[in-house]
Write a protein that holds these residues in place. Structure first.
Motif, PDB file in Angstrom:
ATOM      1  N   TYR A 167       0.846  -1.201   0.000  1.00 34.76           N
ATOM      2  CA  TYR A 167       0.000   0.000   0.000  1.00 34.76           C
ATOM      3  C   TYR A 167       0.877   1.244   0.000  1.00 34.76           C
ATOM      4  CZ  TYR A 167      -3.913  -3.004   1.318  1.00 34.76           C
ATOM      5  OH  TYR A 167      -4.879  -3.970   1.337  1.00 34.76           O
ATOM      6  N   LEU A 168       0.679   2.088  -1.019  1.00 35.35           N
ATOM      7  CA  LEU A 168       1.470   3.311  -1.135  1.00 35.35           C
ATOM      8  C   LEU A 168       1.250   4.237   0.049  1.00 35.35           C
ATOM      9  CD1 LEU A 168       0.575   4.001  -4.828  1.00 35.35           C
ATOM     10  CD2 LEU A 168       2.820   3.338  -3.952  1.00 35.35           C
ATOM     11  N   ASP A 169      -0.027   4.401   0.424  1.00 41.56           N
ATOM     12  CA  ASP A 169      -0.305   5.364   1.493  1.00 41.56           C
ATOM     13  C   ASP A 169       0.275   4.895   2.814  1.00 41.56           C
ATOM     14  OD1 ASP A 169      -2.072   3.271   1.409  1.00 41.56           O
ATOM     15  OD2 ASP A 169      -3.768   4.409   2.179  1.00 41.56           O
ATOM     16  N   GLU A 170       0.264   3.569   3.018  1.00 42.32           N
ATOM     17  CA  GLU A 170       0.821   3.032   4.257  1.00 42.32           C
ATOM     18  C   GLU A 170       2.327   3.316   4.324  1.00 42.32           C
ATOM     19  OE1 GLU A 170      -0.649  -0.536   6.458  1.00 42.32           O
ATOM     20  OE2 GLU A 170       0.915  -1.477   5.259  1.00 42.32           O
ATOM     21  N   ALA A 171       2.995   3.029   3.234  1.00 41.87           N
ATOM     22  CA  ALA A 171       4.441   3.262   3.201  1.00 41.87           C
ATOM     23  C   ALA A 171       4.732   4.742   3.392  1.00 41.87           C
ATOM     24  CB  ALA A 171       5.001   2.782   1.868  1.00 41.87           C
ATOM     25  N   ASP A 172       3.941   5.569   2.738  1.00 38.20           N
ATOM     26  CA  ASP A 172       4.157   7.012   2.768  1.00 38.20           C
ATOM     27  C   ASP A 172       3.941   7.579   4.164  1.00 38.20           C
ATOM     28  OD1 ASP A 172       4.716   9.456   1.773  1.00 38.20           O
ATOM     29  OD2 ASP A 172       3.157   9.454   0.234  1.00 38.20           O
ATOM     30  N   ARG A 173       2.831   7.190   4.783  1.00 37.46           N
ATOM     31  CA  ARG A 173       2.463   7.798   6.056  1.00 37.46           C
ATOM     32  C   ARG A 173       3.250   7.256   7.231  1.00 37.46           C
ATOM     33  NH1 ARG A 173      -3.539   8.662   7.347  1.00 37.46           N
ATOM     34  NH2 ARG A 173      -2.494   8.463   9.330  1.00 37.46           N
ATOM     35  N   LEU A 174       3.667   5.993   7.127  1.00 36.07           N
ATOM     36  CA  LEU A 174       4.205   5.308   8.296  1.00 36.07           C
ATOM     37  C   LEU A 174       5.731   5.305   8.342  1.00 36.07           C
ATOM     38  CD1 LEU A 174       2.433   4.144  10.400  1.00 36.07           C
ATOM     39  CD2 LEU A 174       2.461   1.953   9.223  1.00 36.07           C
ATOM     40  N   CYS A 175       6.356   5.207   7.193  1.00 38.51           N
ATOM     41  CA  CYS A 175       7.778   4.864   7.199  1.00 38.51           C
ATOM     42  C   CYS A 175       8.685   6.078   7.285  1.00 38.51           C
ATOM     43  CB  CYS A 175       8.130   4.082   5.937  1.00 38.51           C
ATOM     44  SG  CYS A 175       7.228   2.554   5.837  1.00 38.51           S
ATOM     45  N   ASP A 176       9.744   5.937   8.095  1.00 42.91           N
ATOM     46  CA  ASP A 176      10.799   6.945   8.102  1.00 42.91           C
ATOM     47  C   ASP A 176      11.636   6.792   6.835  1.00 42.91           C
ATOM     48  OD1 ASP A 176      10.147   7.934  10.699  1.00 42.91           O
ATOM     49  OD2 ASP A 176      11.007   6.088  11.517  1.00 42.91           O
ATOM     50  N   ARG A 177      11.952   5.550   6.536  1.00 44.48           N
ATOM     51  CA  ARG A 177      12.690   5.281   5.300  1.00 44.48           C
ATOM     52  C   ARG A 177      12.083   4.048   4.676  1.00 44.48           C
ATOM     53  NH1 ARG A 177      18.203   4.090   4.854  1.00 44.48           N
ATOM     54  NH2 ARG A 177      18.015   2.838   6.741  1.00 44.48           N
ATOM     55  N   LEU A 178      12.290   3.902   3.401  1.00 43.94           N
ATOM     56  CA  LEU A 178      11.794   2.680   2.786  1.00 43.94           C
ATOM     57  C   LEU A 178      12.650   2.261   1.598  1.00 43.94           C
ATOM     58  CD1 LEU A 178      10.010   3.472  -0.005  1.00 43.94           C
ATOM     59  CD2 LEU A 178       8.455   4.311   1.732  1.00 43.94           C
ATOM     60  N   THR A 179      12.525   0.977   1.321  1.00 45.04           N
ATOM     61  CA  THR A 179      13.173   0.428   0.139  1.00 45.04           C
ATOM     62  C   THR A 179      12.068  -0.093  -0.761  1.00 45.04           C
ATOM     63  OG1 THR A 179      15.337  -0.179   1.019  1.00 45.04           O
ATOM     64  CG2 THR A 179      14.437  -1.616  -0.649  1.00 45.04           C
ATOM     65  N   ILE A 180      12.104   0.341  -2.005  1.00 47.23           N
ATOM     66  CA  ILE A 180      11.149  -0.215  -2.956  1.00 47.23           C
ATOM     67  C   ILE A 180      11.822  -1.422  -3.588  1.00 47.23           C
ATOM     68  CG2 ILE A 180       9.906   0.181  -5.110  1.00 47.23           C
ATOM     69  CD1 ILE A 180       9.527   3.042  -4.333  1.00 47.23           C
ATOM     70  N   ILE A 181      11.159  -2.571  -3.535  1.00 49.26           N
ATOM     71  CA  ILE A 181      11.747  -3.742  -4.174  1.00 49.26           C
ATOM     72  C   ILE A 181      10.824  -4.263  -5.262  1.00 49.26           C
ATOM     73  CG2 ILE A 181      13.049  -4.375  -2.100  1.00 49.26           C
ATOM     74  CD1 ILE A 181      11.278  -6.726  -1.719  1.00 49.26           C
ATOM     75  N   ASP A 182      11.451  -4.849  -6.242  1.00 50.88           N
ATOM     76  CA  ASP A 182      10.727  -5.361  -7.392  1.00 50.88           C
ATOM     77  C   ASP A 182      11.496  -6.568  -7.915  1.00 50.88           C
ATOM     78  OD1 ASP A 182       8.831  -5.446  -9.465  1.00 50.88           O
ATOM     79  OD2 ASP A 182      10.189  -4.347 -10.797  1.00 50.88           O
ATOM     80  N   ARG A 183      10.801  -7.687  -8.089  1.00 51.71           N
ATOM     81  CA  ARG A 183      11.437  -8.911  -8.572  1.00 51.71           C
ATOM     82  C   ARG A 183      12.681  -9.266  -7.764  1.00 51.71           C
ATOM     83  NH1 ARG A 183      10.576  -6.983 -14.773  1.00 51.71           N
ATOM     84  NH2 ARG A 183       8.345  -7.360 -14.781  1.00 51.71           N
ATOM     85  N   GLY A 184      12.570  -9.105  -6.451  1.00 47.77           N
ATOM     86  CA  GLY A 184      13.650  -9.511  -5.571  1.00 47.77           C
ATOM     87  C   GLY A 184      14.810  -8.555  -5.487  1.00 47.77           C
ATOM     88  N   ARG A 185      14.741  -7.440  -6.210  1.00 53.51           N
ATOM     89  CA  ARG A 185      15.866  -6.508  -6.228  1.00 53.51           C
ATOM     90  C   ARG A 185      15.473  -5.159  -5.643  1.00 53.51           C
ATOM     91  NH1 ARG A 185      20.171  -6.771  -9.274  1.00 53.51           N
ATOM     92  NH2 ARG A 185      20.710  -8.789 -10.134  1.00 53.51           N
ATOM     93  N   VAL A 186      16.472  -4.477  -5.075  1.00 53.48           N
ATOM     94  CA  VAL A 186      16.224  -3.137  -4.571  1.00 53.48           C
ATOM     95  C   VAL A 186      16.080  -2.201  -5.756  1.00 53.48           C
ATOM     96  CG1 VAL A 186      17.226  -1.186  -3.346  1.00 53.48           C
ATOM     97  CG2 VAL A 186      17.478  -3.490  -2.416  1.00 53.48           C
ATOM     98  N   VAL A 187      14.997  -1.426  -5.763  1.00 51.43           N
ATOM     99  CA  VAL A 187      14.820  -0.427  -6.814  1.00 51.43           C
ATOM    100  C   VAL A 187      15.443   0.890  -6.360  1.00 51.43           C
ATOM    101  CG1 VAL A 187      13.118   0.922  -8.087  1.00 51.43           C
ATOM    102  CG2 VAL A 187      12.763  -1.522  -7.735  1.00 51.43           C
ATOM    103  N   VAL A 188      15.071   1.298  -5.154  1.00 48.77           N
ATOM    104  CA  VAL A 188      15.611   2.541  -4.623  1.00 48.77           C
ATOM    105  C   VAL A 188      15.323   2.586  -3.130  1.00 48.77           C
ATOM    106  CG1 VAL A 188      13.512   3.827  -5.150  1.00 48.77           C
ATOM    107  CG2 VAL A 188      15.660   5.059  -4.974  1.00 48.77           C
ATOM    108  N   THR A 189      16.163   3.296  -2.384  1.00 47.83           N
ATOM    109  CA  THR A 189      15.984   3.419  -0.934  1.00 47.83           C
ATOM    110  C   THR A 189      16.049   4.888  -0.533  1.00 47.83           C
ATOM    111  OG1 THR A 189      17.057   1.298  -0.561  1.00 47.83           O
ATOM    112  CG2 THR A 189      16.927   2.767   1.334  1.00 47.83           C
ATOM    113  N   GLY A 190      15.228   5.310   0.410  1.00 50.16           N
ATOM    114  CA  GLY A 190      15.297   6.690   0.898  1.00 50.16           C
ATOM    115  C   GLY A 190      14.103   7.028   1.765  1.00 50.16           C
ATOM    116  N   THR A 191      14.010   8.285   2.198  1.00 50.84           N
ATOM    117  CA  THR A 191      12.809   8.691   2.925  1.00 50.84           C
ATOM    118  C   THR A 191      11.716   8.912   1.891  1.00 50.84           C
ATOM    119  OG1 THR A 191      13.193  11.058   2.750  1.00 50.84           O
ATOM    120  CG2 THR A 191      14.265   9.926   4.579  1.00 50.84           C
TER     121      THR A 191
END
Ligand code: ADP
Ligand code: MG
Lengths: 317, 279
Positions: free
Chosen positions: A195-219
């Motif tokens: 859930y985009l809104d969950e990640a957005d509202r809750l997380c200090d930092r996050l990593t977006i992953i896709d097909r087992g790989r890190v796409v990008v990490t940051g606030t």
């Protein structure tokens, strides 16, 4: 700050599927860290490795300072784990019986089991329902019970796999509140979500992953800022004078008047720019009809880095 | 939420053996409590489980017993002769039932939750054994009452009942651990029921449950002598129809060793239940 989770080049294969593919992850003590990705991205697999349930096929992972392969028992004493699935096999127990059993399994001293269970049932608002059967709980109540069970041994790290999956809006917000409270108490939280809104509202930092790989990490805000500016759209009878009035303001990146006569102001941060823009309009006596703004979402972040939309994946997966 | 709710709790420095044993006892107790609570909510399950073996005993003792050659079995009391067979049969069936909740936990996902906890790998199986042994005790008690009513005389008196209970306990540990290992090993419950359905009856009939080993055809005799059930039945039968005999201890020794081996296999299977789990 010390790292609560440190994963290096983590790989996990199932037959020919590379569920986790060369994943690096660093979660610092005290933060809410999100793993955001579409279904099948490898979130649960990553979490199962970190929760000492699954051996990695390659790479290393340290949780609470211990290696998942050599010191799983030390990790288990320090982490709380709330699974994605709610298991129906506790249907014949009451909420209280479930949580008291888990308290004993976490070696809460025998004399304290009852009180600890009540404390946590109270925390998630289930005390009034403590003696009802698990099977009679709503999905939201079952999830909250699981959340309470994850806190019995006062873990340093709480791992939540899709904590609000399938919950109604109200239960979702309750769960989010608990998670925020926990962080305030100093618990580190790793949560997987699609859930985009969950990640957005809750997380200090996050990593977006896709097909087992890190796409990008940051606030969340850094990630969105990297996508581009916020856009403020103003409809007014006098767009040209307004454009002239705001020109040169430090928060303005660029602006344009559309064919429909709308002023589009590209700004670094709409929340800060809006009051400034409206102040200038008022000072110049320019009447405004509507003011709206759009900001980049994490969906735009995902789109930027993968060329696909996260939301579409969710529907088709 | 109270501050103290989340205050750091440094995990106790463990390693001392007494702490480990106390933790283990707490785990087994908590898990066994779950099984008894569930049984308490399904009391009909208890009634039928206890009544069934007693009915089998009546059926075998007074029905089939009439067709049996007394010379072959070495006693005129077929009910007494076959009582250990019924106990063994019941305990084997109980082993299948003992493993079922573990399989449901595995398929429902709760096993993962249990495995994420700092618990010993043997406590789940042992908790099922504790539960199953209590149930078996009720079953044995019902069998003994029926046997006494049918006129069976226990040569060794009350001690015979104690030996029967102890044997049922060892056998119960062996089958509970083995079937639990099977439940962890199979990909799904279909395979579990196919395999248990395939092996339980031959396991009982390829033993001395209803016929003495010596009276079996040669190839069956060999199989029976390799069958742990034979030793369990021997340990229970001698105190009923013969009285004290050193062979009782030998049989119990063989059975005990076998049970511990089964427990070791069960616990290790729990570890690697998908062949790639963390130990
Ligand atoms: N036990 C398993 N056996 C085979 N494939 C699996 C198993 N667990 C996960 N996978 C596969 O690994 C991929 C990642 O799954 P998962 O980690 O559950 O993703 P997510 O939690 O992000 O939805 C998927 O393609 C899934 O089918
Ligand atoms: Mg998942």
């Amino acid at each position: 700050m010390t790292a609560m989770i440190e994963a290096r080049s983590l790989v996990r294969t199932f037959g020919s599927t590379r569920a986790v593919d060369d994943l690096d992850l660093q979660v610092e003590s005290g933060e809410i860290f999100g793993l955001l990705g579409p279904n099948g991205a490898g979130k649960t697999t990553t979490i199962r490795i970190l929760a000492t349930l699954l051996a990695p096929s390659g790479g290393t992972a340290r949780v609470c300072g211990f290696d998942v392969m050599t010191h799983p028992q030390e990790i288990r004493r320090r982490i709380g784990y709330v699974m994605q699935k709610i298991s129906p096999t506790r249907n014949l127990l009451t909420g209280r019986q479930c949580i008291e059993m888990e308290a004993s399994l976490y070696h809460v001293p025998r004399r304290e089991v009852r009180a600890r269970a009540e404390e946590l049932l109270g925390l998630v608002g289930l005390l009034p329902h403590a003696d009802r059967l698990f099977s009679q709980y709503s999905g939201g109540m079952q999830k909250r019970l699981d959340l309470a069970c994850g806190l019995l041994h006062r873990p340093q790290l709480l791992i939540l796999d899709e904590p609000s999956l399938g919950l109604d809006v109200q239960s979702r917000h309750k769960v989010w509140d608990y998670i925020h409270d926990l962080r305030r108490q100093g618990v580190t939280i790793l949560l997987a979500t699609n859930y985009l809104d969950e990640a957005d509202r809750l997380c200090d930092r996050l990593t977006i992953i896709d097909r087992g790989r890190v796409v990008v990490t940051g606030t969340p805000s850094d990630l969105k800022r990297a996508v581009g500016a916020d856009v403020i759209q103003v409809t007014t009878a006098e767009p040209a004078p307004l454009a002239a009035a705001i020109a040169g303001q430090p928060w303005l990146q660029r602006h344009a008047v559309s064919e429909a006569g709308e002023l589009h102001a590209h700004v670094t941060d709409a929340a800060a720019a809006l009051p400034a823009l409206m102040g200038i309009a008022a000072a110049s006596s320019i009447p405004l009809e509507t003011v709206t703004y759009t900001r980049p979402t994490l969906d735009d972040v995902f789109l930027l880095h993968t060329g696909r939309e996260l939301r579409e994946e969710e529907v088709t997966a | 939420m109270t501050e103290q709710a989340i205050a750091r709790e440094t995990p106790a420095t463990r390693g001392s053996t007494t702490a480990a044993i106390s933790d283990w006892a707490q785990e087994v107790t908590a898990l066994a409590k779950r099984w008894f609570i569930e049984l308490g909510r399904e009391r009909l399950n208890l009634v039928f489980s206890v009544a069934q073996p007693a009915i089998w005993l009546i059926f075998f003792g007074s029905g089939i017993g009439r067709a049996v050659d007394r010379q072959v079995i070495g006693t005129s009391d077929y009910t007494g002769f076959t009582l250990p067979g019924i106990v063994a049969f019941t305990v084997v069936g109980g082993g299948v039932a003992a493993a079922m909740p573990l399989m449901w936990d595995k398929e429902g996902g709760y096993l993962d939750k249990l495995m994420s906890m700092p618990i010993s790998r043997s406590s789940i199986i042992v908790s099922r054994f504790v539960y199953q042994f209590v149930l078996a005790s009720f079953q044995v008690a019902a069998l003994v009452v029926v046997a006494l009513l049918a006129g069976v005389s226990f040569e060794l008196g009350p001690l015979a009942v104690v030996i029967i209970l102890a044997t049922a306990g060892l056998l119960s540990l062996a089958v509970t651990a083995s079937f639990s290992a099977l439940a962890y090993w199979v990909p799904g419950h279909g395979t579990f029921f196919a395999i248990t359905g395939f092996i339980t009856l031959p396991l009982v009939f390829m033993s001395n449950a209803f016929v003495p080993v010596e009276a079996l055809p040669r190839w069956m005799e060999i199989v029976a002598r390799l069958n742990p059930l034979t030793y369990a039945i021997e340990a229970m039968r001698l105190p009923i129809i013969k009285g004290w005999d050193g062979d009782i201890l030998v049989a119990l020794g063989v059975l005990g060793a076998f049970s511990l081996a089964c427990l070791a296999v069960g616990a290790s299977q729990f570890n690697r239940q998908t062949a790639d789990r963390v130990q």
